[in-house]
Design a protein around this motif. Sequence first.
Motif, mmCIF file in Angstrom:
data_model
loop_
_atom_site.group_PDB
_atom_site.id
_atom_site.type_symbol
_atom_site.label_atom_id
_atom_site.label_comp_id
_atom_site.label_asym_id
_atom_site.label_seq_id
_atom_site.Cartn_x
_atom_site.Cartn_y
_atom_site.Cartn_z
ATOM 1 N N ASP A 168 34.169 43.405 39.840
ATOM 2 C CA ASP A 168 35.089 42.294 39.594
ATOM 3 C C ASP A 168 36.255 42.331 40.574
ATOM 4 O O ASP A 168 36.632 43.391 41.082
ATOM 5 N N THR A 169 36.825 41.156 40.800
ATOM 6 C CA THR A 169 38.014 41.065 41.641
ATOM 7 C C THR A 169 39.161 41.775 40.956
ATOM 8 O O THR A 169 39.386 41.604 39.757
ATOM 9 N N THR B 297 37.880 44.688 45.229
ATOM 10 C CA THR B 297 37.015 44.602 44.051
ATOM 11 C C THR B 297 36.943 45.960 43.361
ATOM 12 O O THR B 297 37.156 47.000 43.980
#
Length: 221
Positions: free
Chosen positions: A155-156, A149
Amino acid sequence: IKELSITGVFDLYKNENTYISRVKFTPYAYVGMSIFHHNPQAKVNASSSLPEAGTWVDLQPLGTEGQHLNLPDTVVNFGTKPYSKIQISIPVGIGMRWKLTDLMDFSVEFGPRILFTDYIDDVSGNYIDLMHFTDPLARELSDRSQEATSAVTGDTRIAEVVNGVGGPIIAGRGGFDTFGGYGREFKYNYRGNSKNNDIYFVTTIRLTYILESKYRKAKFR
């Protein structure tokens, strides 16, 4: 980045008599010298097991490319010295200035700073084997390719990095596994590009007030 600069401004259109009687509009160019202080930082991933998890840390003291280590002369980054946070640069640029009143100008300018360092972002040379680091924080921030992340947004990260596409996971020296092309000492495992110095740009919107309000015409004989 904190910058102190001295610049010379060259107007395209000539002023007449005094600055008070200057033209209503002129493009201009500028060039000078500056000294600046930079302090690159990174946010440690919140998923880290280190006590600094989730915080911003200064990178220069860590030596993420082995600057503070006694590296063997077989390592690509051998001899790399710690960079200074204080550097000089050459500011150049162009601008446009409008005369609003006799005593007030509005201007917009844009220009790059020509630098003599490649470490404004703490990245320049090659990766080194993670086993060389004695500081676990320096080791973790030297190679972040396996973080699933984003440390900043949460976020990924893109699948090409997360899944190791482009290079399989390799059993690294000292027991530190890495993705192929990352976190491992090799001539072509580039972490940055030491052949090109960094650069940054400055855009300025300026409102200028002229303190001298007396209008003096030239004397003729």
